[in-house]
Design a protein around this motif. Structure first.
Motif, PDB file in Angstrom:
ATOM      1  N   GLY A  52     -30.610  38.395 -35.049  1.00 14.14           N
ATOM      2  CA  GLY A  52     -29.584  37.270 -34.938  1.00 14.14           C
ATOM      3  C   GLY A  52     -28.307  38.061 -34.944  1.00 14.14           C
ATOM      4  O   GLY A  52     -28.237  38.998 -35.356  1.00 14.14           O
ATOM      5  N   THR A  53     -27.475  37.160 -34.425  1.00 15.95           N
ATOM      6  CA  THR A  53     -26.120  37.668 -34.145  1.00 15.95           C
ATOM      7  C   THR A  53     -25.010  36.773 -34.738  1.00 15.95           C
ATOM      8  O   THR A  53     -25.076  35.554 -34.736  1.00 15.95           O
ATOM      9  CB  THR A  53     -25.720  38.016 -32.645  1.00 15.95           C
ATOM     10  N   THR A  54     -23.839  37.298 -35.041  1.00 16.67           N
ATOM     11  CA  THR A  54     -22.738  36.680 -35.419  1.00 16.67           C
ATOM     12  C   THR A  54     -21.574  37.428 -34.551  1.00 16.67           C
ATOM     13  O   THR A  54     -21.453  38.548 -34.686  1.00 16.67           O
ATOM     14  CB  THR A  54     -22.522  36.858 -36.867  1.00 16.67           C
ATOM     15  N   HIS A  55     -20.743  36.674 -34.060  1.00 15.35           N
ATOM     16  CA  HIS A  55     -19.451  37.173 -33.608  1.00 15.35           C
ATOM     17  C   HIS A  55     -18.355  36.808 -34.571  1.00 15.35           C
ATOM     18  O   HIS A  55     -18.006  35.859 -34.858  1.00 15.35           O
ATOM     19  CB  HIS A  55     -19.226  36.251 -32.222  1.00 15.35           C
ATOM     20  N   THR A  56     -17.532  37.878 -35.054  1.00 17.73           N
ATOM     21  CA  THR A  56     -16.657  37.660 -35.823  1.00 17.73           C
ATOM     22  C   THR A  56     -14.895  38.159 -35.343  1.00 17.73           C
ATOM     23  O   THR A  56     -15.252  39.055 -34.353  1.00 17.73           O
ATOM     24  CB  THR A  56     -16.686  38.797 -37.121  1.00 17.73           C
ATOM     25  N   THR A  57     -14.208  37.575 -35.403  1.00 14.07           N
ATOM     26  CA  THR A  57     -12.892  37.618 -35.234  1.00 14.07           C
ATOM     27  C   THR A  57     -12.097  37.813 -36.418  1.00 14.07           C
ATOM     28  O   THR A  57     -12.115  36.927 -37.134  1.00 14.07           O
ATOM     29  CB  THR A  57     -12.252  36.716 -34.062  1.00 14.07           C
TER      30      THR A  57
END
Length: 156
Positions: A52-57
C-alpha cells in the motif's frame, strides 16, 4: 550521503488498537494530527495493506504558508497489525519509517517511530545548509503531542 536517522518515542494512555487506528487513519488522510507540517493521501492501495502507498507532502513553514514543499511516496513493506508498520520512501527522501507499538502498563502504548532516510534532489542541498534531522524531530514531537490530544478528545 547525509543520512537522517532518528527515533522518537512517546507513551500514550490508550491501548495499542486505538493508537494503531489513529496512525492508519492519518496515513489514509482521514485525520490531521500530523499538521501543520505533513499532509497524507493514500495511494490506490491503502497504506495498511502490503504494498500500500501513502503520498506525503512536508510543509516546512506550515500548511498554507509560503515556502518549499518536500514530497515523497511511502510503500508498505512490512505490516504486523497493531504492532509494526514499515514503509520505504522514494521522492525527495529515500529510506524507511517504522512505527512500532508496544503495550505498556496494560492500558498504555509505547509508540516508537524510527526514521532513516537520505535527502535527494534539492533537499540534499537544504540538508547541508540546515539540520533537517532536528527539524524533523521537532515536527514529529509536535505531531505526537497532537496525536495525544486527538486520542484524548476522541476516545473519552
Amino acid at each position: 550521503m547525509h543520512a537522517i536517522h532518528h527515533t522518537d518515542h512517546t507513551i500514550l494512555p490508550h491501548p495499542t488498537t486505538t493508537v494503531w487506528n489513529a496512525i492508519i487513519n492519518e496515513l489514509n488522510g482521514k485525520t490531521t494530527w500530523w499538521h501543520p507540517h505533513n499532509t497524507h493521501t493514500p495511494g490506490p492501495t491503502p497504506p495498511h495493506t502490503p504494498n500500500g502507498t501513502t503520498h506525503t507532502t512536508v510543509h516546512p513553514a506550515g500548511i498554507g504558508k509560503p515556502g518549499p514543499k518536500l514530497r515523497f511516496t511511502s510503500t508498505t513493506t512490512h505490516i504486523t497489525p497493531h504492532h509494526t508498520l514499515t514503509q520505504t520512501h522514494t521522492g525527495h527522501f529515500h529510506g524507511t519509517t517504522t512505527y512500532t507499538l508496544t503495550p505498556h502498563n496494560t492500558t498504555h502504548t509505547l509508540l516508537t517511530i524510527t526514521f532513516t532516510t537520505t535527502p535527494h534532489h534539492w533537499p540534499k542541498l537544504l540538508h547541508k545548509l540546515t539540520n533537517l534531522t532536528t527539524k524533523h524531530t521537532t515536527a514529529t514531537q509536535h505531531a505526537l503531542t497532537n496525536l495525544h490530544h486527538h486520542l484524548t478528545n476522541n476516545h473519552q
